[in-house]
Design an enzyme around this catalytic site. Structure first.
Site, PDB file in Angstrom:
ATOM      1  N   HIS A 185     108.304 -56.265  32.532  1.00 15.87           N
ATOM      2  CA  HIS A 185     109.525 -56.027  33.646  1.00 15.87           C
ATOM      3  C   HIS A 185     108.916 -55.661  34.672  1.00 15.87           C
ATOM      4  CE1 HIS A 185     113.529 -56.344  35.056  1.00 15.87           C
ATOM      5  NE2 HIS A 185     113.355 -55.143  35.853  1.00 15.87           N
ATOM      6  N   CYS A 186     108.788 -56.459  35.856  1.00 17.45           N
ATOM      7  CA  CYS A 186     108.315 -55.629  36.926  1.00 17.45           C
ATOM      8  C   CYS A 186     109.033 -55.157  37.909  1.00 17.45           C
ATOM      9  CB  CYS A 186     107.487 -56.790  37.802  1.00 17.45           C
ATOM     10  SG  CYS A 186     106.621 -56.209  39.237  1.00 17.45           S
ATOM     11  N   ILE A 187     109.027 -53.828  38.255  1.00 17.81           N
ATOM     12  CA  ILE A 187     110.129 -53.175  39.197  1.00 17.81           C
ATOM     13  C   ILE A 187     110.102 -53.504  40.665  1.00 17.81           C
ATOM     14  CG2 ILE A 187     110.385 -51.127  37.755  1.00 17.81           C
ATOM     15  CD1 ILE A 187     108.525 -49.639  39.374  1.00 17.81           C
ATOM     16  N   ASN A 197     111.782 -56.661  40.666  1.00 20.87           N
ATOM     17  CA  ASN A 197     113.396 -56.678  39.961  1.00 20.87           C
ATOM     18  C   ASN A 197     113.576 -57.781  39.107  1.00 20.87           C
ATOM     19  OD1 ASN A 197     115.726 -55.400  39.342  1.00 20.87           O
ATOM     20  ND2 ASN A 197     116.732 -56.535  40.804  1.00 20.87           N
ATOM     21  N   SER A 198     112.516 -58.271  38.327  1.00 24.12           N
ATOM     22  CA  SER A 198     112.569 -59.490  37.380  1.00 24.12           C
ATOM     23  C   SER A 198     111.770 -59.227  36.212  1.00 24.12           C
ATOM     24  CB  SER A 198     112.536 -60.556  38.203  1.00 24.12           C
ATOM     25  OG  SER A 198     112.432 -61.708  37.156  1.00 24.12           O
TER      26      SER A 198
END
Length: 394
Positions: free
Chosen positions: A245-247, A250-251
């Site tokens: 999950h890549c901050i 945001n996905s």
């Protein structure tokens, strides 16, 4: 125990966000959000723990109004850092720590947040604004170079939008579609013979059981998910071939957007490196490019040049961090392992560390460098084209 609630979540850890004391007021929890707040308000029921305005609190929490101070302070801090090189070193060194501290102070209660995405897009727009207003009037940049930087900006935003379309969530109909496809394929004599040979070597297992050998049921979603899929506790859904999950976007990064995510990183890094090169060549024309970032005499004589030089350093710090992420992604693809699988292998001590710990080789899916990249570049969304390979079925 309090420590148990503060532990970082493990992949597929069956624990709801409510169990972690997400919201002390009990009106803005991520798994209920605005719906429950509005329901209590419409039914004229008091809040659970005395929260005076649950609807307003939930709306403010979702609009992320707390991002405004960061967007205001960022250009202010950069201008203060441009006053003197000692201030520049101090502020740029402390800036990542300040951002992380502010994030944990204002956003740590939220699972999904636009904090880092908003900050990155704002920084990108602000750097481009300074490039157009400060560097372009100096006359050291040609129109072709400006068009190249602009095209890189546009491609970065377009590829980011494409990445945000979806990582490939696992749906309830995915397993049914996969089963129907396999039932149709098993009627083929050649396919049935290969399945039977595989089954006979492993024992008295039916063809249907062999077809569903690697499918598993998610303990949280309660749905069947394909091999290499994982549950993202931040998004609350299972993702096909979940990487992480890549901050910054945001996905999740999964089978549906992994290639576009890699493209976004590559385009951004190329554009950023090219823009930093143009800025340093304009500010320090007599210095070598490799040394201009560390020694550029006279750059602090004017406020405009000092600001551009400070922003070049700021862009270099961000570019260095994303370059490390790109290197890790390329190495993972080369070993045909996702970031989630690498973390699980480290936790279970089933993987081997490669290249000074930059990559983890699990040896489970790797078929060689060339085949690994072919599989990554040609992988299709399983919800559209279910995989029918025999190697994935037994």
């Amino acid at each position: 125990m309090k420590w148990e609630k503060l532990k970082p979540p493990e992949p597929d850890d069956p624990m709801c966000c409510c169990e972690c004391d997400i919201d002390p007021c009990g009106c803005c929890c991520d798994c209920e959000d605005l719906d429950e707040a509005f329901n209590r308000w419409l039914k004229d029921k008091p809040p659970k723990s005395g929260c005076q305005s649950p609807v307003l609190g939930a709306i403010i929490n979702n609009l992320e109004i707390s991002m405004i101070p960061v967007l205001v302070l960022l250009p202010v801090l950069l201008r203060v850092a441009a006053l003197h090189y000692l201030l520049g070193v101090t502020i740029l060194t402390a800036l990542p720590c300040l951002v992380l501290w502010y994030y944990y102070a204002t956003h740590r209660k939220k699972k999904r947040t636009l904090f880092f995405l908003t900050l990155s897009l704002y920084s990108l727009a602000y750097m481009y604004y300074l490039f157009i207003t400060e560097i372009l009037p100096r006359g050291d940049v040609s129109q072709l170079q400006v068009c190249t930087v602009t095209a890189g900006m546009i491609l970065t935003v377009v590829s980011l939008i494409h990445t945000k379309r979806g990582p490939g969530f696992v749906t309830t109909t995915l397993h049914e579609t996969h089963s129907e496809s396999q039932e149709n394929n098993k009627d083929s004599p050649q396919h049935d013979g290969s399945i039977q040979s595989k089954v006979s070597s492993s024992g008295p297992v039916t063809v249907k059981e062999a077809l569903r050998a690697k499918w598993s049921r998610c303990p949280l979603c309660k749905i069947m998910r394909p091999p290499r899929a994982g549950h993202c506790r931040t998004c609350g859904s299972c993702v096909q071939r979940l990487d992480h999950h890549c901050i910054w976007i945001n996905s999740c990064v999964g089978q549906g957007n992994h290639r576009s995510f890699l493209l976004t990183l590559s385009v951004f890094l190329l554009t950023s490196l090219y823009g930093i090169t143009l800025v340093l060549c304009s500010l320090c024309p007599r210095q070598y490019l490799m040394t201009a970032l560390f020694y550029c005499p006279g750059v602090y004589s004017q406020s405009s040049t000092a600001l551009c030089f400070t922003c070049a350093w700021y862009s270099s710090i961000v570019t260095g961090g994303l370059l490390h992420l790109l290197v890790v992604q390329v190495l993972n693809i080369s070993f045909n392992v996702t970031e989630r699988e690498a973390q699980l292998a480290l936790r279970n001590k089933t993987g081997q560390s490669r290249l000074c710990g930059l990559a983890i080789d699990t040896g489970e899916f790797s078929r060689g460098f060339y085949q690994n990249w072919i599989e990554f570049l040609t992988m299709a969304d399983a919800s559209v084209s279910p995989c029918s390979s025999v190697t994935d079925l037994v």
